[in-house]
Scaffold this motif. Structure first.
Motif, PDB file in Angstrom:
ATOM      1  N   THR A 362       0.841  -1.187   0.000  1.00 32.21           N
ATOM      2  CA  THR A 362       0.000   0.000   0.000  1.00 32.21           C
ATOM      3  C   THR A 362       0.881   1.243   0.000  1.00 32.21           C
ATOM      4  OG1 THR A 362      -0.110   0.049   2.421  1.00 32.21           O
ATOM      5  CG2 THR A 362      -1.796  -1.226   1.262  1.00 32.21           C
ATOM      6  N   ALA A 363       0.293   2.369  -0.344  1.00 33.90           N
ATOM      7  CA  ALA A 363       1.055   3.611  -0.350  1.00 33.90           C
ATOM      8  C   ALA A 363       1.545   3.949   1.053  1.00 33.90           C
ATOM      9  CB  ALA A 363       0.186   4.742  -0.907  1.00 33.90           C
ATOM     10  N   GLU A 364       0.731   3.672   2.070  1.00 36.75           N
ATOM     11  CA  GLU A 364       1.132   3.952   3.437  1.00 36.75           C
ATOM     12  C   GLU A 364       2.292   3.056   3.881  1.00 36.75           C
ATOM     13  OE1 GLU A 364      -2.592   5.841   2.764  1.00 36.75           O
ATOM     14  OE2 GLU A 364      -1.878   3.819   2.352  1.00 36.75           O
ATOM     15  N   PHE A 365       2.318   1.808   3.389  1.00 35.60           N
ATOM     16  CA  PHE A 365       3.445   0.924   3.702  1.00 35.60           C
ATOM     17  C   PHE A 365       4.737   1.485   3.091  1.00 35.60           C
ATOM     18  CE2 PHE A 365       6.342  -2.573   2.941  1.00 35.60           C
ATOM     19  CZ  PHE A 365       6.283  -3.294   4.118  1.00 35.60           C
ATOM     20  N   ALA A 412       4.309   2.252  11.256  1.00 34.37           N
ATOM     21  CA  ALA A 412       3.472   2.356  10.052  1.00 34.37           C
ATOM     22  C   ALA A 412       3.501   1.061   9.249  1.00 34.37           C
ATOM     23  CB  ALA A 412       3.941   3.532   9.193  1.00 34.37           C
ATOM     24  N   MET A 413       4.657   0.439   9.126  1.00 35.85           N
ATOM     25  CA  MET A 413       4.745  -0.819   8.384  1.00 35.85           C
ATOM     26  C   MET A 413       4.016  -1.942   9.105  1.00 35.85           C
ATOM     27  SD  MET A 413       8.583  -0.902   6.732  1.00 35.85           S
ATOM     28  CE  MET A 413       9.451  -0.651   8.284  1.00 35.85           C
ATOM     29  N   LEU A 414       4.108  -1.970  10.429  1.00 30.45           N
ATOM     30  CA  LEU A 414       3.406  -3.006  11.183  1.00 30.45           C
ATOM     31  C   LEU A 414       1.895  -2.863  11.040  1.00 30.45           C
ATOM     32  CD1 LEU A 414       5.525  -3.122  14.468  1.00 30.45           C
ATOM     33  CD2 LEU A 414       5.478  -4.818  12.630  1.00 30.45           C
ATOM     34  N   ILE A 415       1.415  -1.624  11.055  1.00 30.88           N
ATOM     35  CA  ILE A 415      -0.020  -1.395  10.905  1.00 30.88           C
ATOM     36  C   ILE A 415      -0.509  -1.854   9.540  1.00 30.88           C
ATOM     37  CG2 ILE A 415      -1.782   0.424  10.760  1.00 30.88           C
ATOM     38  CD1 ILE A 415      -0.274   1.918  12.916  1.00 30.88           C
ATOM     39  N   LYS A 452     -16.422  -2.268   6.821  1.00 34.41           N
ATOM     40  CA  LYS A 452     -16.077  -1.815   5.474  1.00 34.41           C
ATOM     41  C   LYS A 452     -14.774  -1.018   5.452  1.00 34.41           C
ATOM     42  CE  LYS A 452     -19.057   2.274   5.966  1.00 34.41           C
ATOM     43  NZ  LYS A 452     -20.191   3.026   5.387  1.00 34.41           N
ATOM     44  N   GLN A 453     -14.370  -0.478   6.614  1.00 34.75           N
ATOM     45  CA  GLN A 453     -13.111   0.255   6.673  1.00 34.75           C
ATOM     46  C   GLN A 453     -11.898  -0.655   6.488  1.00 34.75           C
ATOM     47  OE1 GLN A 453     -15.602   0.741   8.737  1.00 34.75           O
ATOM     48  NE2 GLN A 453     -16.163   2.902   8.509  1.00 34.75           N
ATOM     49  N   TYR A 454     -12.092  -1.982   6.676  1.00 33.77           N
ATOM     50  CA  TYR A 454     -10.977  -2.909   6.497  1.00 33.77           C
ATOM     51  C   TYR A 454     -10.541  -3.003   5.040  1.00 33.77           C
ATOM     52  CZ  TYR A 454     -11.116  -4.861  11.245  1.00 33.77           C
ATOM     53  OH  TYR A 454     -11.034  -5.036  12.597  1.00 33.77           O
ATOM     54  N   GLU A 455     -11.407  -2.603   4.122  1.00 36.37           N
ATOM     55  CA  GLU A 455     -11.099  -2.733   2.701  1.00 36.37           C
ATOM     56  C   GLU A 455     -10.131  -1.673   2.203  1.00 36.37           C
ATOM     57  OE1 GLU A 455     -14.770  -2.649   0.645  1.00 36.37           O
ATOM     58  OE2 GLU A 455     -15.660  -4.342   1.735  1.00 36.37           O
ATOM     59  N   PHE A 456      -9.846  -0.682   3.030  1.00 35.18           N
ATOM     60  CA  PHE A 456      -8.980   0.406   2.580  1.00 35.18           C
ATOM     61  C   PHE A 456      -8.022   0.763   3.703  1.00 35.18           C
ATOM     62  CE2 PHE A 456      -7.834   4.756   1.442  1.00 35.18           C
ATOM     63  CZ  PHE A 456      -7.600   4.610   0.086  1.00 35.18           C
ATOM     64  N   SER A 457      -6.791   1.131   3.332  1.00 37.02           N
ATOM     65  CA  SER A 457      -5.762   1.439   4.324  1.00 37.02           C
ATOM     66  C   SER A 457      -5.956   2.851   4.880  1.00 37.02           C
ATOM     67  CB  SER A 457      -4.377   1.313   3.684  1.00 37.02           C
ATOM     68  OG  SER A 457      -3.377   1.713   4.598  1.00 37.02           O
ATOM     69  N   ILE A 458      -6.094   2.941   6.189  1.00 35.78           N
ATOM     70  CA  ILE A 458      -6.184   4.237   6.871  1.00 35.78           C
ATOM     71  C   ILE A 458      -5.114   4.224   7.952  1.00 35.78           C
ATOM     72  CG2 ILE A 458      -7.638   5.781   8.238  1.00 35.78           C
ATOM     73  CD1 ILE A 458     -10.051   4.629   6.851  1.00 35.78           C
ATOM     74  N   ASN A 459      -3.984   4.842   7.654  1.00 39.66           N
ATOM     75  CA  ASN A 459      -2.815   4.793   8.521  1.00 39.66           C
ATOM     76  C   ASN A 459      -2.266   6.204   8.716  1.00 39.66           C
ATOM     77  OD1 ASN A 459      -0.456   4.257   9.880  1.00 39.66           O
ATOM     78  ND2 ASN A 459       0.218   2.636   8.496  1.00 39.66           N
ATOM     79  N   ALA A 463       1.742  10.617   8.534  1.00 34.83           N
ATOM     80  CA  ALA A 463       1.357  12.021   8.675  1.00 34.83           C
ATOM     81  C   ALA A 463       1.701  12.540  10.061  1.00 34.83           C
ATOM     82  CB  ALA A 463      -0.143  12.183   8.400  1.00 34.83           C
ATOM     83  N   LEU A 464       1.579  11.706  11.080  1.00 38.12           N
ATOM     84  CA  LEU A 464       1.926  12.123  12.438  1.00 38.12           C
ATOM     85  C   LEU A 464       3.414  12.432  12.560  1.00 38.12           C
ATOM     86  CD1 LEU A 464       1.244  12.482  15.459  1.00 38.12           C
ATOM     87  CD2 LEU A 464       1.625  10.015  15.734  1.00 38.12           C
ATOM     88  N   VAL A 465       4.257  11.609  11.942  1.00 34.16           N
ATOM     89  CA  VAL A 465       5.701  11.851  11.991  1.00 34.16           C
ATOM     90  C   VAL A 465       6.045  13.199  11.355  1.00 34.16           C
ATOM     91  CG1 VAL A 465       7.934  11.022  11.164  1.00 34.16           C
ATOM     92  CG2 VAL A 465       6.255   9.394  12.056  1.00 34.16           C
TER      93      VAL A 465
END
Length: 602
Positions: A362-365, A412-415, A452-459, A463-465
């Protein structure tokens, strides 16, 4: 209702008055109050101006051959900022106009290089052993080699799109070009002797016997390119597949044109493995040359202003590399908003179904991995500026920031790991399995389904860093007032970008995307603007850059306003380039705009 509104207004008024009291009390101290109020307006006046004679001579202040150097700068900006990005977009889209734009860029770049050579010959060497000259030649030769490969392939007729998986190497070797009419007649004759066991979905069943009009019209229309919407979509998918890069067909497939015979002999002596290596280099240059050109332009500006000589190189590398990373991070964010990497699900969309659903990060990964890599490698570089000395409090501050990057990137990678999330749900799974499925009624069984939120990455961790980095840099102690102001500017911009990304996640959490098309959340435009502008001003906060601003009487707000206009133009140009790429893809696939409507797939 009215009383509640009045109470809320009174409460807000009390809060505003309470917040203004410290400023009113501080205003009584005339000297301190004047200093605080004028901080944002006249920052440069607070710093003692150094002796003008102590500032080294620069190309910027050199009065001879001014026309040549500014003509060189103009041509390089036109070539590397306008022409080359267009050529890269056309090359990725496999457009027929690629070679023409590449040659136009080479001509413009050659004129710029010629002016640079004559300028260097007629002026003193004010920046000995600078990196711009070496890097400029490297990127020039790299682009020239790419254009030569493109020229040889297109003139020889051996460069084409990779065939589908249904064609083997042996079939490709034995391929003989024939006309479309001959192929259509061959298809008709083949269908007459070997009828298909299945009818087409638009065939009514009448006229399916050999030599009937229905069968002939169906086979011929497919051969000449009148595909159904599903077939047209499949052809587009095959055309746009990222793995289907250019390759070279054997020289035996060439025609006997005399103009191509010499090139055909050259290409025929190169093995298939050799062509694979050459084409890997071609595609690698396609995807990295813009970043290399950006670095070349930055080193040209550094040489022109004579920044980062001697010990100042450490401050220059730290600020310009980190600022450049945030700049390109903003470009990537704008590209995601525009629809880039939509096939990976990075464009705030649902990842399209493909024949092979391989794992894709994912982009967040990727963001978390980059943050972790940056922190783990930069932790050993923070003390280079004071090598051999004791660690100063400022060094420890910088090391603490790298530790934040290591921890935040790892989190972030673990999430983003689906395995980790499944393990975190173990307790809930055990509780649900303790009762059989038939013990739940229809309404209760809906609670057993994944949200339904499981279908998309919300991490929000990346952004916090960046948010914490912006807050820390906004309050970072500096040696001069103007330097503190510049740091506060880019710190606030990164903070704003992080807040905008947080709003994006709030919107997506409330309503996750359901379409494969990019959802284009408007908050991502704010994120991209903050990252690009913050990265640019980050680069300007280096010590030598601040000294140059003080020397030429440039205050912090001057550079801030210029940067805002620059970022607006850059973002507009990026959107235009991505639109040109889409136009080139459609142009090469011979599609009308109407045929790209996904809702027509029935």
């Amino acid at each position: 209702m009215r009383s509640t509104a009045q109470f809320a207004l009174r409460l807000l008024a009390l809060v505003a008055i309470a917040g203004a009291l410290p400023m009113v009390l501080a205003h009584g101290h005339d000297d301190e109050g004047a200093t605080d109020m004028d901080m944002g307006m006249n920052m440069s006046k607070e710093d003692p101006k150094p002796d003008p004679d102590s500032y080294p001579p620069t190309y910027f202040a050199h009065s001879e051959h001014v026309v040549e150097i500014y003509a060189h700068i103009t041509l390089m900006v036109i070539g590397w900022v306008i022409m080359l990005p267009i050529a890269v977009m056309f090359s990725i889209a496999r457009s027929r106009y690629t070679l023409a734009i590449q040659f136009l860029f080479l001509v413009t770049n050659a004129l710029g290089v010629l002016l640079g050579i004559t300028y260097n010959a007629n002026t003193p060497d004010l920046y000995p052993n600078n990196a711009h000259h070496k890097l400029g030649w490297i990127v020039t030769w790299a682009v020239s080699a790419q254009v030569v490969i493109s020229l040889i392939g297109r003139v020889a007729g051996v460069m084409g799109k990779k065939e589908g998986p249904e064609y083997s190497k042996a079939e490709e070797q034995a391929f003989i070009p024939v006309s479309t009419q001959a192929m259509a007649e061959h298809q008709r004759m083949s269908d007459s002797y070997f009828p298909h066991p299945y009818r087409h979905s638009n065939d009514s069943g009448q006229g399916t016997e050999p030599h009937t009009a229905s069968l002939r019209s169906n086979s011929v229309s497919t051969a000449v390119g009148h595909e159904s919407p599903i077939e047209m979509s499949d052809r587009r998918a095959q055309y746009e597949d990222d793995l289907e890069d250019l390759h070279f067909k054997p020289a035996e497939m060439l025609g006997s044109k005399p103009a191509n015979s010499f090139i055909a002999k050259i290409t025929g002596k190169i093995s298939n493995r050799g062509w694979k290596i050459i084409m890997f280099a071609y595609n690698f240059i396609d995807r990295t040359i813009l970043i290399l050109g950006y670095i070349a332009l930055c080193t040209g500006l550094i040489t022109f202003a004579r920044f980062f000589e001697g010990h100042g190189i450490f401050s220059g590398l730290a600020h310009w590399i980190k600022g450049g990373i945030f700049f390109w991070y903003g470009i990537l964010t704008l590209g995601r908003w525009s629809g880039s990497f939509g096939e990976l699900g990075w464009a705030w969309n649902v990842r399209p179904k493909q024949s092979s659903q391989k794992w894709r990060p994912t982009a967040e990964f990727v963001e978390g991995a980059l943050i972790f890599t940056y922190g783990s490698t930069n932790i050993f570089l923070e003390h280079l500026g004071n090598a051999g000395k004791e660690f100063s409090p400022q060094d420890l501050e910088h090391i603490s920031i790298t530790v934040l990057f290591i921890g935040g990137g790892l989190l972030a990678m673990l999430i983003e790991s689906t395995r980790i999330r499944e393990l975190l749900n173990t307790t809930t799974y055990d509780a649900a399995l303790s009762h059989p499925a038939h013990a739940y009624n229809d309404e209760e069984r809906e609670a057993l389904e994944a949200p339904k939120q499981y279908e998309f990455s919300i991490n929000p961790i990346p952004a916090l860093v960046i948010l914490l980095l912006g807050i820390m840099m906004s309050s970072h102690t500096q040696q001069s007032m103007i330097s503190s102001m510049v740091h506060k500017q880019w710190g606030n911009l990164l903070t704003g970008a992080s807040f905008a990304r947080g709003l994006t996640y709030v919107l997506l959490y409330l309503k996750p995307p359901r379409s494969i098309l990019p959802s284009r959340p408007p908050t991502e435009l704010l994120t991209a603007f903050g990252l690009i502008a913050g990265g640019t001003i980050f680069m300007a906060s280096a010590s030598d850059t601040i000294d140059g601003m003080i020397h030429y009487d440039l205050d912090a707000m001057f550079f801030y306003t210029v940067t805002m206009g620059f970022v607006g133009l850059i973002m507009a140009w990026v959107v235009v380039l991505l639109a040109l790429k889409g136009w080139a893809v459609r142009k090469e696939s011979n599609r009308s705009v109407k045929s790209w409507n996904l809702t027509s797939r029935v």
